[in-house]
Every structure is written in C-alpha cells, then in structure tokens.
Design an enzyme around this catalytic site. Structure first.
Site, short mmCIF file in Angstrom:
data_model
loop_
_atom_site.label_atom_id
_atom_site.label_comp_id
_atom_site.label_asym_id
_atom_site.label_seq_id
_atom_site.Cartn_x
_atom_site.Cartn_y
_atom_site.Cartn_z
N GLY A 22 0.83 -1.21 0.00
CA GLY A 22 0.00 0.00 0.00
C GLY A 22 0.86 1.26 0.00
N ARG A 47 -2.63 -2.73 -5.78
CA ARG A 47 -3.29 -3.33 -6.94
C ARG A 47 -3.17 -2.46 -8.19
NH1 ARG A 47 -9.20 -4.32 -4.73
NH2 ARG A 47 -8.72 -2.39 -3.67
N ASP A 73 -1.85 -7.88 -5.33
CA ASP A 73 -3.02 -7.89 -4.46
C ASP A 73 -2.66 -8.79 -3.29
OD1 ASP A 73 -5.41 -8.30 -3.16
OD2 ASP A 73 -6.60 -8.27 -5.00
N ARG A 75 -4.11 -10.05 -1.05
CA ARG A 75 -5.06 -11.09 -0.66
C ARG A 75 -4.68 -12.46 -1.22
NH1 ARG A 75 -10.50 -7.75 -2.16
NH2 ARG A 75 -9.16 -7.03 -3.83
N TYR A 156 -8.25 0.85 17.82
CA TYR A 156 -9.42 0.00 18.08
C TYR A 156 -9.11 -1.49 17.84
CZ TYR A 156 -10.61 0.74 13.07
OH TYR A 156 -10.60 0.82 11.69
N LYS A 171 -7.63 -6.09 12.46
CA LYS A 171 -6.47 -5.42 13.08
C LYS A 171 -6.13 -6.08 14.42
CE LYS A 171 -5.65 -1.87 10.22
NZ LYS A 171 -4.38 -1.65 9.52
N GLY A 198 -3.47 7.28 15.39
CA GLY A 198 -4.78 7.91 15.56
C GLY A 198 -5.13 8.63 14.26
N PRO A 199 -5.86 9.75 14.35
CA PRO A 199 -6.25 10.45 13.12
C PRO A 199 -5.07 11.15 12.43
CG PRO A 199 -7.15 11.56 15.06
CD PRO A 199 -6.48 10.32 15.56
N ARG A 208 -13.54 8.24 2.57
CA ARG A 208 -14.29 7.00 2.72
C ARG A 208 -14.92 6.86 4.10
NH1 ARG A 208 -10.98 4.88 -0.71
NH2 ARG A 208 -12.06 3.85 -2.39
N1 COA Z 1 -20.31 -0.57 2.60
C1 COA Z 1 -20.76 -1.84 2.60
N2 COA Z 1 -20.29 -2.81 1.73
C2 COA Z 1 -19.32 -2.43 0.87
C3 COA Z 1 -18.79 -1.10 0.84
C4 COA Z 1 -19.34 -0.15 1.75
N3 COA Z 1 -18.93 1.11 1.79
N4 COA Z 1 -17.82 -1.06 -0.13
C5 COA Z 1 -17.75 -2.30 -0.67
N5 COA Z 1 -18.66 -3.12 -0.06
C6 COA Z 1 -18.90 -4.53 -0.36
C7 COA Z 1 -19.29 -4.74 -1.81
O1 COA Z 1 -20.69 -4.56 -1.99
C8 COA Z 1 -18.87 -6.19 -2.02
O2 COA Z 1 -19.77 -7.09 -1.44
P1 COA Z 1 -20.86 -7.91 -2.36
O3 COA Z 1 -20.05 -8.66 -3.37
O4 COA Z 1 -21.57 -8.81 -1.40
O5 COA Z 1 -21.73 -6.85 -2.96
C9 COA Z 1 -17.62 -6.31 -1.17
O6 COA Z 1 -17.67 -5.24 -0.21
C10 COA Z 1 -16.36 -6.14 -1.97
O7 COA Z 1 -16.45 -4.90 -2.66
P2 COA Z 1 -15.53 -4.56 -3.90
O8 COA Z 1 -15.74 -3.15 -4.29
O9 COA Z 1 -15.70 -5.63 -4.94
O10 COA Z 1 -14.11 -4.79 -3.22
P3 COA Z 1 -12.72 -4.40 -3.71
O11 COA Z 1 -11.91 -5.58 -3.45
O12 COA Z 1 -12.66 -3.82 -5.07
O13 COA Z 1 -12.31 -3.16 -2.71
C11 COA Z 1 -12.04 -1.90 -0.74
C12 COA Z 1 -12.79 -3.00 -1.42
C13 COA Z 1 -12.55 -1.72 0.65
C14 COA Z 1 -10.59 -2.24 -0.60
C15 COA Z 1 -12.19 -0.59 -1.52
O14 COA Z 1 -13.18 0.18 -0.95
C16 COA Z 1 -10.95 0.19 -1.62
O15 COA Z 1 -10.23 0.07 -2.61
N6 COA Z 1 -10.62 1.03 -0.63
C17 COA Z 1 -9.38 1.82 -0.62
C18 COA Z 1 -8.50 1.44 0.44
C19 COA Z 1 -9.05 1.82 1.76
O16 COA Z 1 -10.17 1.51 2.10
N7 COA Z 1 -8.25 2.47 2.54
C20 COA Z 1 -8.66 2.82 3.84
C21 COA Z 1 -7.66 2.40 4.80
S1 COA Z 1 -8.21 2.82 6.42
#
Ligand code: COA
Length: 293
Positions: A22, A47, A73, A75, A156, A171, A198-199, A208
């Site tokens: 990341g 990714r 990725d 994962r 948390y 976490k 923290g923040p 987000r």
């Molecule tokens: N609320 C509820 N469900 C959510 C959601 C939200 N805000 N965002 C995604 N989902 C669900 C999707 O609906 C999907 O579930 P489903 O197949 O049952 O519908 C599942 O989560 C996967 O979503 P998808 O968009 O296909 O996942 P992804 O692998 O492309 O990416 C994240 C998911 C979270 C990684 C994406 O939001 C992202 O790229 N975030 C950026 C990184 C990040 O979050 N950084 C913060 C660090 S604190």
C-alpha cells in the site's frame, strides 16, 4: 515546537531494502518518502500499477533514491510470492517489511454482506499474513537475520469499534500476530513491532470513512486531547525509527501515536473536561459540605 521536523540522521536507513504494501498513496507513501530520504531503497506495492508507477517516479525524482513499483493484491498468496521474487530481483536482499495495505468502510454490521466482511479481513489480516509468511519463510530458509516487520494497526485493535467491525476484527488479529511472532521468530533474528496511528488525515481514507458533511460533524481533532490531528512526518519519523537499527532492542511492541485520543474515550471521568472552572468551585463546595455532614 516543530513536530514536522525530520527526526533521524540522513544515513539512518542506508543499505536497507524495504517492501511497503500500500505504498503508492496515503500514509504508506509518506513513510516510503522518508525511508528513501534516509537512504533506503523501497519496493511499493498495491493493486493499481499505474498509480504506483507515477508515485515511484515522483519519489525517485524528489529523493534521489530507488523506488520500485510492483503490482500485487496482498489477498492472494501466489501474487505475494511473485512480488517478493521481483523485489529480490530488483533490490537484492530485503531487510524490512512494512505491512501497511488496508481496506475499510464504515457500515452498520448487519448491513454488510458476507463478502464485504471477508474483503476487509482478506486485505488486512490475510494480506498481512500472506506477506509475513512468504517473506518470513524466505528469510528463515536463507538464514537471513537482522530483519524487521512493522505492522500498521489501529487503537481499536484492542478496544474494538462499532461500525468498522471487519477492520477492528482484522487489526486485532494483526496485533496478535505481531506479538506472537515477535517471540517465536526472535530466534531467527526477525523483529516485529506495530504502530497504532490515531487520526492522520489522508484523502483516500478520510473521504471513505467520513464522507459528505460527516467531516464537519465529527471533527476528529476535537476528540484528541492535544486538539489536533497528526502530521504525516510524525508517523514517518516513528516508522523510520522502528525499522532502523536504532530500535534493535524493541520487539513485540505496539506504539500508539494519537495525541491521547483512545485514552480520552476510555477514562471514566474524562468527560469532566467539559465542566467550566467556575462550576468546579461550586462542585468543590458541594462535595466538601457532604463530607462534613
Ligand atoms: N459498505 C458496505 N459494503 C461495501 C462497501 C461499503 N462502503 N464497499 C464495498 N462493499 C462490499 C461490496 O458490496 C462487495 O460485497 P458484495 O459482493 O456482497 O456486494 C464487497 O464489499 C467487496 O467490494 P468490492 O468493491 O468488490 O471490493 P474491492 O476488493 O474492489 O475493494 C475496498 C474494497 C474496501 C478495498 C475498496 O473500498 C478500496 O479500494 N478502498 C481503498 C483502500 C481503503 O479503504 N483504505 C482505507 C484504509 S483505512
């Protein structure tokens, strides 16, 4: 007080090769920039290869260091193994792994699909496990010691938090992994530590986690006893120290850097901060008079 100042001496990470998951944006990018400034070479992964390539080119230009963008990725274990193979081919031995990649979203848990829950667990917990296991096995197999893993968790991880339950669950697992392997793999010369920030505002996470006018409604700076959010350099200073040889005796620790935020939420009487000075005079009189009767 200049809390944005750079803490370590210029060559503090000279000769270190670091993988930052990341690393193409947000806090990962800020930590990577400082590692490069301190003489390290860094592989950044995520990714989105295009974003990584742009970030790596900018960082190299800015710092004069070597930054290698590799798509991965976290994962998927086989993608992690491939990324590490490429990392070794580009940089040689890897000395440090920074597990920073994360995913999170706010939601009432009952609204989450099973796949949504899995997505966060897979990125945060399984992703950290994949990178740690793949690189750890390699280090042990090749008898490479003096190695360090730094994991980014959150406060948390131990308090839990409503509305980010998959992230809190994942976490907490990462924290348990940090402490467990700190003991188990110390014999191989591999140290494990974690940071719980923290923040620290980043565009991606904050848009987000606090979309729309939530940012104004929940001014996170107000929740922090020090009344401010963190600056990226403060986190980068701590991360650089923890991956450097200066922290050689630190192992299995999680360091919170949050201005006191989580403790403010925890202390039973902390809300009394809202009581104004004049009212304390009255309260003191009331309490003392009770004691006499
Ligand atoms: N609320 C509820 N469900 C959510 C959601 C939200 N805000 N965002 C995604 N989902 C669900 C999707 O609906 C999907 O579930 P489903 O197949 O049952 O519908 C599942 O989560 C996967 O979503 P998808 O968009 O296909 O996942 P992804 O692998 O492309 O990416 C994240 C998911 C979270 C990684 C994406 O939001 C992202 O790229 N975030 C950026 C990184 C990040 O979050 N950084 C913060 C660090 S604190």
């Amino acid at each position: 007080m200049d809390f944005k100042a750079k803490m370590l001496r210029d060559d503090a990470l000279k000769g270190k090769n670091i993988v930052v998951t990341g690393g193409g944006s947000g806090l990962g990018l800020s930590m990577t920039r400082y590692f490069l400034e301190l003489g390290a070479s860094v592989v950044i992964t995520s990714r989105n290869l295009e974003k990584l390539q742009k970030a790596a080119a900018e960082l190299e230009e800015e710092t004069g260091g070597k930054c290698v963008p590799l798509q991965c990725d976290v994962r998927h274990y086989e993608e992690v193994e491939k990324m590490l193979e490429q990392a070794h081919a580009s940089l040689g031995e890897i000395h440090v792994l920074l597990n920073n990649a994360a995913g999170n979203f706010i939601s009432p848990t009952e609204r989450l699909s099973s796949n949504a829950f899995d997505t966060i667990i897979d990125i945060v917990l399984k992703g950290t496990k994949n990178c740690t296991l793949a690189l750890g096995k390699y280090w042990i197999d090749k008898k490479q010691s003096e190695r360090t893993v730094l994991n980014i968790v959150t406060t948390y991880a131990w308090t839990g938090s409503a509305y980010v339950v998959p992230s809190a669950t994942a976490k907490a697992g990462v924290l348990a992994m940090t402490r467990s392997l700190a003991v188990e793999w110390a014999k191989y010369g591999i140290r494990f530590n974690a940071i719980a920030p923290g923040p620290f505002p980043t565009k991606g996470a904050w848009d987000r986690l606090l979309p729309g006018d939530l940012k104004e409604k929940f001014d996170l700076a107000k929740k922090v006893p020090l009344k401010r959010v963190g600056d990226h350099q403060e986190l980068a200073n701590l991360a650089a120290y923890l991956v450097s040889d200066f922290s050689h005796y630190l192992n299995g620790e999680v360091i919170t850097i949050d201005g006191g935020e989580w403790l403010k939420g925890a202390g039973q009487f902390n809300l009394l901060e809202m009581v104004p000075e004049e009212m304390w005079d009255m309260l003191e009189m009331m309490i003392k008079s009770k004691k006499q009767s």
